[in-house]
Design a protein around this motif. Structure first.
Motif, PDB file in Angstrom:
ATOM      1  N   ARG A 134       0.796  -1.195  -0.054  1.00 49.05           N
ATOM      2  CA  ARG A 134      -0.137  -0.092   0.126  1.00 49.05           C
ATOM      3  C   ARG A 134       1.009   1.105   0.053  1.00 49.05           C
ATOM      4  NH1 ARG A 134      -4.806  -1.366   4.321  1.00 49.05           N
ATOM      5  NH2 ARG A 134      -5.725  -2.998   3.130  1.00 49.05           N
ATOM      6  N   ILE A 135       0.432   2.185  -0.635  1.00 46.19           N
ATOM      7  CA  ILE A 135       1.328   3.534  -0.668  1.00 46.19           C
ATOM      8  C   ILE A 135       0.738   4.431   0.441  1.00 46.19           C
ATOM      9  CG2 ILE A 135      -0.207   4.437  -2.578  1.00 46.19           C
ATOM     10  CD1 ILE A 135       2.544   5.670  -3.701  1.00 46.19           C
ATOM     11  N   GLY A 136       1.696   4.655   1.255  1.00 43.80           N
ATOM     12  CA  GLY A 136       1.388   5.362   2.326  1.00 43.80           C
ATOM     13  C   GLY A 136       0.656   4.541   3.688  1.00 43.80           C
ATOM     14  N   GLU A 137       0.460   5.240   4.757  1.00 44.70           N
ATOM     15  CA  GLU A 137      -0.041   4.605   5.697  1.00 44.70           C
ATOM     16  C   GLU A 137      -1.584   4.959   6.110  1.00 44.70           C
ATOM     17  OE1 GLU A 137       2.583   5.100   8.917  1.00 44.70           O
ATOM     18  OE2 GLU A 137       4.126   3.803   7.844  1.00 44.70           O
ATOM     19  N   GLY A 138      -1.845   5.864   5.279  1.00 43.65           N
ATOM     20  CA  GLY A 138      -3.420   6.341   5.548  1.00 43.65           C
ATOM     21  C   GLY A 138      -4.170   6.398   4.060  1.00 43.65           C
ATOM     22  N   ARG A 139      -5.083   7.425   4.258  1.00 44.18           N
ATOM     23  CA  ARG A 139      -5.541   7.970   2.789  1.00 44.18           C
ATOM     24  C   ARG A 139      -4.499   8.321   2.078  1.00 44.18           C
ATOM     25  NH1 ARG A 139     -11.305   9.503   3.045  1.00 44.18           N
ATOM     26  NH2 ARG A 139     -10.818  11.047   1.548  1.00 44.18           N
ATOM     27  N   PRO A 140      -4.607   7.964   0.699  1.00 41.49           N
ATOM     28  CA  PRO A 140      -3.427   8.793  -0.040  1.00 41.49           C
ATOM     29  C   PRO A 140      -3.626  10.136  -0.239  1.00 41.49           C
ATOM     30  CG  PRO A 140      -4.430   6.894  -1.114  1.00 41.49           C
ATOM     31  CD  PRO A 140      -5.291   7.194   0.070  1.00 41.49           C
ATOM     32  N   SER A 141      -2.391  11.038  -0.237  1.00 40.23           N
ATOM     33  CA  SER A 141      -2.420  12.251  -0.313  1.00 40.23           C
ATOM     34  C   SER A 141      -2.662  12.913  -1.582  1.00 40.23           C
ATOM     35  CB  SER A 141      -0.711  12.735  -0.075  1.00 40.23           C
ATOM     36  OG  SER A 141       0.088  12.453  -0.825  1.00 40.23           O
ATOM     37  N   ALA A 142      -3.021  14.158  -1.379  1.00 39.29           N
ATOM     38  CA  ALA A 142      -3.523  14.900  -2.733  1.00 39.29           C
ATOM     39  C   ALA A 142      -2.507  14.664  -3.714  1.00 39.29           C
ATOM     40  CB  ALA A 142      -3.841  16.087  -2.572  1.00 39.29           C
ATOM     41  N   LEU A 143      -1.196  14.700  -3.484  1.00 44.27           N
ATOM     42  CA  LEU A 143      -0.134  14.678  -4.371  1.00 44.27           C
ATOM     43  C   LEU A 143      -0.077  13.262  -4.993  1.00 44.27           C
ATOM     44  CD1 LEU A 143       2.402  15.479  -5.926  1.00 44.27           C
ATOM     45  CD2 LEU A 143       3.843  14.719  -3.858  1.00 44.27           C
ATOM     46  N   VAL A 144      -0.081  12.091  -4.268  1.00 45.12           N
ATOM     47  CA  VAL A 144      -0.373  10.811  -4.596  1.00 45.12           C
ATOM     48  C   VAL A 144      -1.338  10.346  -5.776  1.00 45.12           C
ATOM     49  CG1 VAL A 144      -0.440   8.384  -4.112  1.00 45.12           C
ATOM     50  CG2 VAL A 144       1.019   9.889  -2.722  1.00 45.12           C
ATOM     51  N   GLN A 145      -2.584  10.948  -5.274  1.00 40.75           N
ATOM     52  CA  GLN A 145      -3.380  10.803  -6.087  1.00 40.75           C
ATOM     53  C   GLN A 145      -3.740  11.457  -7.417  1.00 40.75           C
ATOM     54  OE1 GLN A 145      -5.978   8.668  -6.377  1.00 40.75           O
ATOM     55  NE2 GLN A 145      -7.256   9.627  -7.888  1.00 40.75           N
ATOM     56  N   ALA A 146      -2.955  12.451  -7.552  1.00 38.34           N
ATOM     57  CA  ALA A 146      -2.844  13.524  -8.441  1.00 38.34           C
ATOM     58  C   ALA A 146      -1.829  12.608  -9.607  1.00 38.34           C
ATOM     59  CB  ALA A 146      -2.429  14.946  -8.335  1.00 38.34           C
ATOM     60  N   LEU A 147      -0.658  12.164  -8.960  1.00 35.94           N
ATOM     61  CA  LEU A 147       0.458  11.545  -9.768  1.00 35.94           C
ATOM     62  C   LEU A 147      -0.486  10.150 -10.570  1.00 35.94           C
ATOM     63  CD1 LEU A 147       3.308  11.750  -7.268  1.00 35.94           C
ATOM     64  CD2 LEU A 147       3.020  13.058  -9.585  1.00 35.94           C
ATOM     65  N   PHE A 148      -1.058   9.512  -9.527  1.00 34.83           N
ATOM     66  CA  PHE A 148      -1.651   8.378 -10.435  1.00 34.83           C
ATOM     67  C   PHE A 148      -2.847   8.580 -11.390  1.00 34.83           C
ATOM     68  CE2 PHE A 148      -0.094   6.048  -6.618  1.00 34.83           C
ATOM     69  CZ  PHE A 148       0.265   4.922  -7.219  1.00 34.83           C
ATOM     70  N   ASP A 149      -3.458   9.562 -11.103  1.00 40.03           N
ATOM     71  CA  ASP A 149      -4.411  10.116 -11.920  1.00 40.03           C
ATOM     72  C   ASP A 149      -3.909  10.517 -13.341  1.00 40.03           C
ATOM     73  OD1 ASP A 149      -7.488  10.795 -12.273  1.00 40.03           O
ATOM     74  OD2 ASP A 149      -6.411  12.889 -12.931  1.00 40.03           O
ATOM     75  N   ARG A 150      -2.965  11.368 -13.092  1.00 34.85           N
ATOM     76  CA  ARG A 150      -2.301  11.959 -14.556  1.00 34.85           C
ATOM     77  C   ARG A 150      -1.167  11.207 -15.241  1.00 34.85           C
ATOM     78  NH1 ARG A 150      -2.619  16.951 -16.354  1.00 34.85           N
ATOM     79  NH2 ARG A 150      -0.850  17.857 -17.519  1.00 34.85           N
ATOM     80  N   PHE A 151      -0.318  10.551 -14.365  1.00 37.40           N
ATOM     81  CA  PHE A 151       0.678   9.715 -14.942  1.00 37.40           C
ATOM     82  C   PHE A 151       0.596   8.171 -14.802  1.00 37.40           C
ATOM     83  CE2 PHE A 151       2.387  13.956 -13.468  1.00 37.40           C
ATOM     84  CZ  PHE A 151       2.263  14.491 -14.859  1.00 37.40           C
ATOM     85  N   GLY A 152      -0.339   7.658 -14.215  1.00 39.69           N
ATOM     86  CA  GLY A 152      -0.239   6.218 -13.919  1.00 39.69           C
ATOM     87  C   GLY A 152      -0.790   5.550 -14.821  1.00 39.69           C
ATOM     88  N   PRO A 153      -0.837   4.309 -15.125  1.00 42.11           N
ATOM     89  CA  PRO A 153      -1.013   3.434 -16.137  1.00 42.11           C
ATOM     90  C   PRO A 153      -2.610   3.292 -16.322  1.00 42.11           C
ATOM     91  CG  PRO A 153      -0.547   1.960 -14.500  1.00 42.11           C
ATOM     92  CD  PRO A 153      -0.116   3.295 -14.140  1.00 42.11           C
ATOM     93  N   GLU A 154      -3.023   3.038 -17.346  1.00 40.91           N
ATOM     94  CA  GLU A 154      -4.710   3.041 -17.809  1.00 40.91           C
ATOM     95  C   GLU A 154      -5.261   1.926 -16.845  1.00 40.91           C
ATOM     96  OE1 GLU A 154      -8.027   4.305 -19.551  1.00 40.91           O
ATOM     97  OE2 GLU A 154      -5.915   5.147 -19.953  1.00 40.91           O
ATOM     98  N   PRO A 155      -6.185   2.366 -16.030  1.00 44.58           N
ATOM     99  CA  PRO A 155      -6.755   1.710 -14.934  1.00 44.58           C
ATOM    100  C   PRO A 155      -7.440   0.393 -15.699  1.00 44.58           C
ATOM    101  CG  PRO A 155      -8.076   3.682 -14.920  1.00 44.58           C
ATOM    102  CD  PRO A 155      -6.627   3.778 -15.886  1.00 44.58           C
ATOM    103  N   VAL A 156      -7.558  -0.749 -14.944  1.00 39.21           N
ATOM    104  CA  VAL A 156      -8.150  -1.871 -15.258  1.00 39.21           C
ATOM    105  C   VAL A 156      -9.671  -1.916 -14.388  1.00 39.21           C
ATOM    106  CG1 VAL A 156      -8.349  -4.561 -14.724  1.00 39.21           C
ATOM    107  CG2 VAL A 156      -6.136  -3.588 -15.508  1.00 39.21           C
ATOM    108  N   VAL A 157      -9.558  -1.013 -13.351  1.00 36.76           N
ATOM    109  CA  VAL A 157     -10.986  -0.767 -12.639  1.00 36.76           C
ATOM    110  C   VAL A 157     -11.158   0.782 -12.532  1.00 36.76           C
ATOM    111  CG1 VAL A 157     -10.749  -2.852 -11.366  1.00 36.76           C
ATOM    112  CG2 VAL A 157      -9.927  -0.858 -10.267  1.00 36.76           C
TER     113      VAL A 157
END
Length: 253
Positions: free
Chosen positions: A106-129
């Motif tokens: 798991r990335i982080g120890e709680g809710r994903p931070s705003a930065l983490v979510q933004a990185l996944f949303d903008r630069f992460g792979p095309e989601p399966v779900v």
């Protein structure tokens, strides 16, 4: 040999980049262990706080002489992000010992931070779900995502997952690409492979960024010490060649 994924992501520099990641993590761990020792406390706050900051700084330092490296500090973030070529390297600790599988990281120890979510949303792979909406994770995620707009559209998020603790130092490291599944930081790996902790003799033979003597991208990467303060160097054999984790690994773990 390197995996096809590593070669596709980093080209002929892939061995050097991989060893540079280990070097940066090793430096950050050594600094964190020193901070813990100087603090003289049984609480691990000095170790954790130093590691959190230094892992990003060490990456920037190790790769500072590469010609196509960008160091970006988004508004509202405490950390500088390092982009090598079109690859945004994001290190995170997934475990403190070997009891946790990287497949269940798991990335982080709680809710994903705003930065983490933004990185996944903008630069992460095309989601399966279906991905989480930005606002579902952190209220300031949208402004941070907009602040990342200066990075090229071709930028890809490369996760560097590692386990470590204040006593043993760096235990293992992996890199790859994943999608963020939920508010707890669970990941679905699209590709994940182990990074050998014992550096080889990777040498960059041809690089458009090479210019001038003594640069990181022209020499041989020094072998990092995994536990910098131990009187005896920890001897570990190189990890087996790329260990793939299939997209459903995180779900089945």
């Amino acid at each position: 040999m390197l995996s096809k994924w590593a070669h596709d992501r980093f080209g002929v520099r892939a061995p050097l980049i991989r060893e540079g990641v280990v070097e940066a993590l090793s430096r950050a761990l050594a600094n964190a262990q020193d901070a813990q020792k100087v603090a003289g406390t049984d609480h691990l706050h000095p170790f954790g706080f130093t590691l959190m900051s230094r892992k990003f700084e060490a990456l920037a330092k190790v790769f500072e002489d590469l010609g196509d490296v960008l160091v970006v500090k988004p508004a509202g973030s405490q950390h500088e992000l390092v982009v090598v070529g079109d690859n945004l390297l994001f290190p995170f600790r997934y475990g403190r010992d070997r009891s946790v599988s990287v497949a269940a990281a798991r990335i982080g120890e709680g809710r994903p931070s705003a930065l983490v979510q933004a990185l996944f949303d903008r630069f992460g792979p095309e989601p399966v779900v279906e991905q989480l909406a930005l606002g579902d994770v952190a209220p300031h995620a949208v402004p941070i995502a907009e602040a990342l707009g200066s990075l090229p559209e071709t930028t890809r998020l490369v996760l560097v997952a590692y386990s470590c603790n204040a006593q043993a130092g760096l235990l293992d490291a992996w890199w790859g690409e994943a999608e963020l599944l939920d508010r707890s930081g669970s990941l679905r790996w699209h590709h994940c492979e182990q990074i050998p902790l014992v550096a080889g003799t990777a040498q960059l033979a041809h690089s458009p960024a090479a210019a001038g003597p003594g640069r990181f991208d022209q020499g041989v990467m020094p072998t990092p010490r995994i536990d910098a303060r131990s009187p005896l160097e920890r001897v570990r054999p190189p990890a087996a060649e790329a260990i793939p984790l299939f997209p459903d690994a995180a779900r089945d773990a």
